[in-house]
Design a protein around this motif. Structure first.
Motif, PDB file in Angstrom:
ATOM      1  N   ILE A   4      -4.334   2.780  -5.346  1.00 12.54           N
ATOM      2  CA  ILE A   4      -3.107   1.544  -4.503  1.00 12.54           C
ATOM      3  C   ILE A   4      -2.716   2.622  -3.869  1.00 12.54           C
ATOM      4  O   ILE A   4      -1.429   3.018  -4.130  1.00 12.54           O
ATOM      5  CB  ILE A   4      -2.929   0.443  -5.373  1.00 12.54           C
ATOM      6  CG1 ILE A   4      -3.174   0.139  -5.782  1.00 12.54           C
ATOM      7  CG2 ILE A   4      -1.624   0.110  -4.169  1.00 12.54           C
ATOM      8  CD1 ILE A   4      -4.451  -1.496  -5.527  1.00 12.54           C
ATOM      9  N   GLN A   5      -2.888   2.643  -1.969  1.00  9.73           N
ATOM     10  CA  GLN A   5      -2.096   3.914  -1.331  1.00  9.73           C
ATOM     11  C   GLN A   5      -0.902   3.430  -0.964  1.00  9.73           C
ATOM     12  O   GLN A   5      -1.298   1.682  -0.654  1.00  9.73           O
ATOM     13  CB  GLN A   5      -3.164   4.558  -1.499  1.00  9.73           C
ATOM     14  CG  GLN A   5      -3.881   5.356  -2.008  1.00  9.73           C
ATOM     15  CD  GLN A   5      -4.506   6.775  -0.852  1.00  9.73           C
ATOM     16  OE1 GLN A   5      -5.004   6.809  -0.242  1.00  9.73           O
ATOM     17  NE2 GLN A   5      -4.695   7.947  -1.949  1.00  9.73           N
ATOM     18  N   ILE A   6      -0.429   3.648   0.115  1.00 10.42           N
ATOM     19  CA  ILE A   6       0.189   3.702   1.336  1.00 10.42           C
ATOM     20  C   ILE A   6       0.131   4.862   2.223  1.00 10.42           C
ATOM     21  O   ILE A   6       0.329   6.028   1.345  1.00 10.42           O
ATOM     22  CB  ILE A   6       2.094   3.623   0.900  1.00 10.42           C
ATOM     23  CG1 ILE A   6       2.701   4.538   0.328  1.00 10.42           C
ATOM     24  CG2 ILE A   6       2.236   2.269   1.047  1.00 10.42           C
ATOM     25  CD1 ILE A   6       3.729   4.623   0.642  1.00 10.42           C
ATOM     26  N   ASP A   7      -0.268   4.935   3.392  1.00  8.72           N
ATOM     27  CA  ASP A   7      -0.036   4.988   4.460  1.00  8.72           C
ATOM     28  C   ASP A   7       0.814   5.535   4.945  1.00  8.72           C
ATOM     29  O   ASP A   7       1.117   6.526   6.470  1.00  8.72           O
ATOM     30  CB  ASP A   7      -1.305   5.077   5.747  1.00  8.72           C
ATOM     31  CG  ASP A   7      -2.773   4.691   4.837  1.00  8.72           C
ATOM     32  OD1 ASP A   7      -3.219   6.260   4.240  1.00  8.72           O
ATOM     33  OD2 ASP A   7      -3.341   4.335   5.431  1.00  8.72           O
ATOM     34  N   ARG A   8       1.705   3.976   5.050  1.00  8.96           N
ATOM     35  CA  ARG A   8       3.075   4.335   6.021  1.00  8.96           C
ATOM     36  C   ARG A   8       4.553   3.965   5.340  1.00  8.96           C
ATOM     37  O   ARG A   8       3.822   3.245   4.173  1.00  8.96           O
ATOM     38  CB  ARG A   8       3.215   3.531   7.488  1.00  8.96           C
ATOM     39  CG  ARG A   8       2.675   2.307   7.300  1.00  8.96           C
ATOM     40  CD  ARG A   8       1.756   1.452   8.546  1.00  8.96           C
ATOM     41  NE  ARG A   8       1.629   0.457   8.291  1.00  8.96           N
ATOM     42  CZ  ARG A   8       1.578  -0.379   8.727  1.00  8.96           C
ATOM     43  NH1 ARG A   8       3.446  -0.648   9.010  1.00  8.96           N
ATOM     44  NH2 ARG A   8       1.516  -1.404   8.503  1.00  8.96           N
ATOM     45  N   TYR A   9       5.326   4.039   5.412  1.00  2.27           N
ATOM     46  CA  TYR A   9       6.874   2.890   4.711  1.00  2.27           C
ATOM     47  C   TYR A   9       6.953   1.726   5.297  1.00  2.27           C
ATOM     48  O   TYR A   9       6.450   1.393   5.923  1.00  2.27           O
ATOM     49  CB  TYR A   9       7.761   3.973   4.420  1.00  2.27           C
ATOM     50  CG  TYR A   9       7.512   5.802   4.442  1.00  2.27           C
ATOM     51  CD1 TYR A   9       7.303   5.316   2.465  1.00  2.27           C
ATOM     52  CD2 TYR A   9       7.946   6.726   4.812  1.00  2.27           C
ATOM     53  CE1 TYR A   9       6.671   6.739   2.072  1.00  2.27           C
ATOM     54  CE2 TYR A   9       7.589   8.006   3.697  1.00  2.27           C
ATOM     55  CZ  TYR A   9       6.864   7.811   3.134  1.00  2.27           C
ATOM     56  OH  TYR A   9       6.844   9.290   2.585  1.00  2.27           O
ATOM     57  N   GLY A  10       6.933   1.220   4.859  1.00  2.00           N
ATOM     58  CA  GLY A  10       7.712  -0.205   5.058  1.00  2.00           C
ATOM     59  C   GLY A  10       7.318  -1.426   3.680  1.00  2.00           C
ATOM     60  O   GLY A  10       7.315  -1.206   1.980  1.00  2.00           O
ATOM     61  N   GLY A  11       7.619  -2.665   3.917  1.00  2.00           N
ATOM     62  CA  GLY A  11       7.241  -3.582   3.296  1.00  2.00           C
ATOM     63  C   GLY A  11       5.576  -3.764   2.687  1.00  2.00           C
ATOM     64  O   GLY A  11       4.555  -3.219   2.273  1.00  2.00           O
ATOM     65  N   PRO A  12       5.529  -4.400   1.039  1.00  2.00           N
ATOM     66  CA  PRO A  12       4.387  -5.092   1.348  1.00  2.00           C
ATOM     67  C   PRO A  12       3.353  -5.103   1.861  1.00  2.00           C
ATOM     68  O   PRO A  12       1.821  -4.712   1.495  1.00  2.00           O
ATOM     69  CB  PRO A  12       4.950  -6.528   0.764  1.00  2.00           C
ATOM     70  CG  PRO A  12       6.398  -6.837  -0.130  1.00  2.00           C
ATOM     71  CD  PRO A  12       6.680  -5.943   1.323  1.00  2.00           C
ATOM     72  N   GLU A  13       3.375  -4.862   2.903  1.00  2.00           N
ATOM     73  CA  GLU A  13       2.235  -4.956   3.707  1.00  2.00           C
ATOM     74  C   GLU A  13       1.659  -4.164   4.161  1.00  2.00           C
ATOM     75  O   GLU A  13       0.494  -4.059   4.774  1.00  2.00           O
ATOM     76  CB  GLU A  13       2.962  -5.985   5.382  1.00  2.00           C
ATOM     77  CG  GLU A  13       3.922  -5.079   5.900  1.00  2.00           C
ATOM     78  CD  GLU A  13       4.755  -5.301   5.505  1.00  2.00           C
ATOM     79  OE1 GLU A  13       5.293  -5.715   4.529  1.00  2.00           O
ATOM     80  OE2 GLU A  13       5.521  -4.517   6.435  1.00  2.00           O
ATOM     81  N   LEU A  61       2.267  11.606   2.541  1.00  2.00           N
ATOM     82  CA  LEU A  61       1.622  10.413   2.822  1.00  2.00           C
ATOM     83  C   LEU A  61       0.615  10.955   3.434  1.00  2.00           C
ATOM     84  O   LEU A  61       0.075  11.828   4.168  1.00  2.00           O
ATOM     85  CB  LEU A  61       2.363   9.131   4.054  1.00  2.00           C
ATOM     86  CG  LEU A  61       3.093   8.735   3.123  1.00  2.00           C
ATOM     87  CD1 LEU A  61       3.894   8.090   4.739  1.00  2.00           C
ATOM     88  CD2 LEU A  61       3.085   7.793   2.535  1.00  2.00           C
ATOM     89  N   PRO A  62      -0.789  10.244   2.258  1.00  2.00           N
ATOM     90  CA  PRO A  62      -1.218   9.205   1.972  1.00  2.00           C
ATOM     91  C   PRO A  62      -0.135   8.914   1.066  1.00  2.00           C
ATOM     92  O   PRO A  62      -1.017  10.525   0.087  1.00  2.00           O
ATOM     93  CB  PRO A  62      -2.426   8.803   2.109  1.00  2.00           C
ATOM     94  CG  PRO A  62      -2.807   9.752   2.360  1.00  2.00           C
ATOM     95  CD  PRO A  62      -2.222  10.787   3.449  1.00  2.00           C
ATOM     96  N   THR A  63      -0.028   8.538  -0.022  1.00  2.00           N
ATOM     97  CA  THR A  63       0.208   8.528  -1.130  1.00  2.00           C
ATOM     98  C   THR A  63      -0.503   7.473  -2.445  1.00  2.00           C
ATOM     99  O   THR A  63       0.106   6.286  -2.088  1.00  2.00           O
ATOM    100  CB  THR A  63       1.923   8.689  -1.389  1.00  2.00           C
ATOM    101  OG1 THR A  63       2.122   9.390  -2.932  1.00  2.00           O
ATOM    102  CG2 THR A  63       2.430   8.069  -1.623  1.00  2.00           C
ATOM    103  N   THR A  64      -0.669   8.033  -3.888  1.00  2.00           N
ATOM    104  CA  THR A  64      -0.777   6.669  -4.428  1.00  2.00           C
ATOM    105  C   THR A  64       0.095   6.729  -5.357  1.00  2.00           C
ATOM    106  O   THR A  64       0.498   7.095  -5.573  1.00  2.00           O
ATOM    107  CB  THR A  64      -2.178   6.410  -4.988  1.00  2.00           C
ATOM    108  OG1 THR A  64      -3.118   7.599  -4.347  1.00  2.00           O
ATOM    109  CG2 THR A  64      -2.274   6.253  -6.850  1.00  2.00           C
ATOM    110  N   LEU A  65       0.540   5.114  -4.458  1.00  2.00           N
ATOM    111  CA  LEU A  65       1.808   4.251  -5.551  1.00  2.00           C
ATOM    112  C   LEU A  65       1.569   4.165  -7.520  1.00  2.00           C
ATOM    113  O   LEU A  65       1.018   4.327  -8.266  1.00  2.00           O
ATOM    114  CB  LEU A  65       2.125   2.962  -5.541  1.00  2.00           C
ATOM    115  CG  LEU A  65       2.252   2.897  -3.979  1.00  2.00           C
ATOM    116  CD1 LEU A  65       2.407   1.896  -3.682  1.00  2.00           C
ATOM    117  CD2 LEU A  65       3.480   3.524  -3.654  1.00  2.00           C
ATOM    118  N   GLY A  66       3.022   4.535  -8.027  1.00  2.00           N
ATOM    119  CA  GLY A  66       2.826   3.714  -9.536  1.00  2.00           C
ATOM    120  C   GLY A  66       3.527   5.481  -9.797  1.00  2.00           C
ATOM    121  O   GLY A  66       3.045   6.831  -9.873  1.00  2.00           O
TER     122      GLY A  66
END
Ligand SMILES: NC(=O)c1ccc[n+]([C@@H]2O[C@H](COP(=O)([O-])OP(=O)(O)OC[C@H]3O[C@@H](n4cnc5c(N)ncnc54)[C@H](OP(=O)(O)O)[C@@H]3O)[C@@H](O)[C@H]2O)c1
Length: 329
Positions: A4-13, A61-66
């Protein structure tokens, strides 16, 4: 592997589900096959970009959460001693645990006793080690010491109440609902009451004969911070440990003087986990207490990797009591 990753910062979307290659451990690193990952407010802060410019917790970014997990060792990098393939282990403060595998620096990794289930090990690392340094190193909790714990039914809150009571301190607790206050009473809090628009500070003063408590632990931030100052005794300590309710941007040191020559600290776990020996000592204390029953940890919810978005929404929506975790394998 699933991650589970994010490429940009923001809400759950901004949460993205990916298939990635299994990473290879470099020198001094371990590859861990994760069984469970903890879910923390820090993951939400990471997702929101609160650490985008942090020196303590540098991000790219990107980073894997957790930031915490437990599982078994899959592969060992060069130069690592004391670990074997298949060992049951846990760690925290290394990003990437919302995934099937994670590479982690070996000095951050601790062995998990055979008798301790891996879900409890994953759930207890980040919050347990935090509660450990807050209670022992910062609060110096013990007989004759009084403290107030805000958000006392949260992940850190429940552990901190129990550690404080075990150490012999008088623990007062405050929460947003009566059901959450009852959780703190069950853990031995001398009194538990609602925030009540800041009147928790007046309640603390009444309960302490007007004196105030020696230490206040406030993870909420902006909505409660000034009332936390009011709850502390003269020359007391206010530990602003988080900002789930919003960041504080407007503090003038003179306020600390006016509130009774208070000491204010904004600590970070990273500065209290600087070497393998310290991490192992804190983790061993927490694991031993969980095993002998003197500390209990409430799992707030068990989510699948596919349900991470819902898990974040539950945590942000204040629906969690205790500690949410993700089952990975
Ligand atoms: N300084 C450190 O070393 C350190 C280490 C770990 C975590 N932290 C920080 O401590 C804070 C708490 O983290 P945690 O993981 O233990 O989470 P948590 O306590 O499980 O947080 C959830 C609780 O926060 C309370 N809360 C108050 N205002 C809220 C709001 N506006 N939105 C959502 N929840 C709110 C809720 O309890 P009530 O409904 O009772 O208010 C909720 O149940 C975070 O800011 C985290 O980054 C600091």
């Amino acid at each position: 592997m699933r991650a589970i990753q994010i490429d940009r910062y923001g809400g759950p979307e901004v949460i993205v589900h990916r298939e990635l290659p299994i990473p290879t451990p470099g020198p001094g690193e371990l590859l861990i096959r994760l069984a469970w990952s903890g879910i923390n407010f820090m993951d939400i802060h990471t997702r929101q970009g609160k650490y985008a410019n942090s020196r303590t917790y540098p991000q790219s970014l990107p980073t894997t959460l957790g930031i915490e997990g437990a599982g078994t060792i899959e592969a060992i990098g060069s130069g690592v001693v004391g670990f074997h393939a298949g060992d049951r282990v846990a760690y925290c403060l290394a990003w990437g645990s919302y995934a099937e595998f994670a590479v982690v620096a070996a000095w951050r990794v601790v062995p998990v006793p055979d008798a301790l289930p891996l879900d409890l090990a994953a759930a207890s690392m980040f919050h347990g080690l935090t509660a450990h340094y807050l209670a022992n190193d910062l609060g110096k909790l013990g007989p004759g010491v009084s403290c107030l714990i805000l958000s006392a039914s949260g992940g850190i809150g429940q552990l901190l109440v129990q550690l404080g009571v075990r150490l012999g301190a008088t623990v007062y607790a405050t929460t947003s609902s009566e059901a959450k206050a009852e959780v703190a009473r069950k853990h031995g809090a001398a009194a538990a009451f609602l925030y009540d628009n800041g009147r928790f500070a007046d309640t603390v003063r009444e309960l302490t004969g007007g004196r105030g408590v020696d230490v206040v632990f406030d993870p909420v931030g902006k909505p409660t911070f000034r009332d936390s100052l009011r709850a502390a005794r003269k020359k007391g300590l206010v530990v602003s440990l988080g900002s789930v309710g919003g960041s504080i941007h407007d503090i003038d040191p003179i306020e600390l003087g006016e509130a009774g020559s208070l000491f204010l600290t904004r600590p970070r776990l990273a500065d209290h986990l600087t070497d393998a020996e310290t991490i192992r000592r804190r983790a061993a204390d927490i694991f031993t207490a969980l095993l002998d029953g003197s500390l209990s940890l409430q799992i707030a919810g068990r989510y699948a990797l596919e349900d991470v978005t819902r898990a974040h929404e539950d945590l942000e929506g204040r629906r969690s009591v205790g500690k949410p975790i993700i089952q990975i394998s």
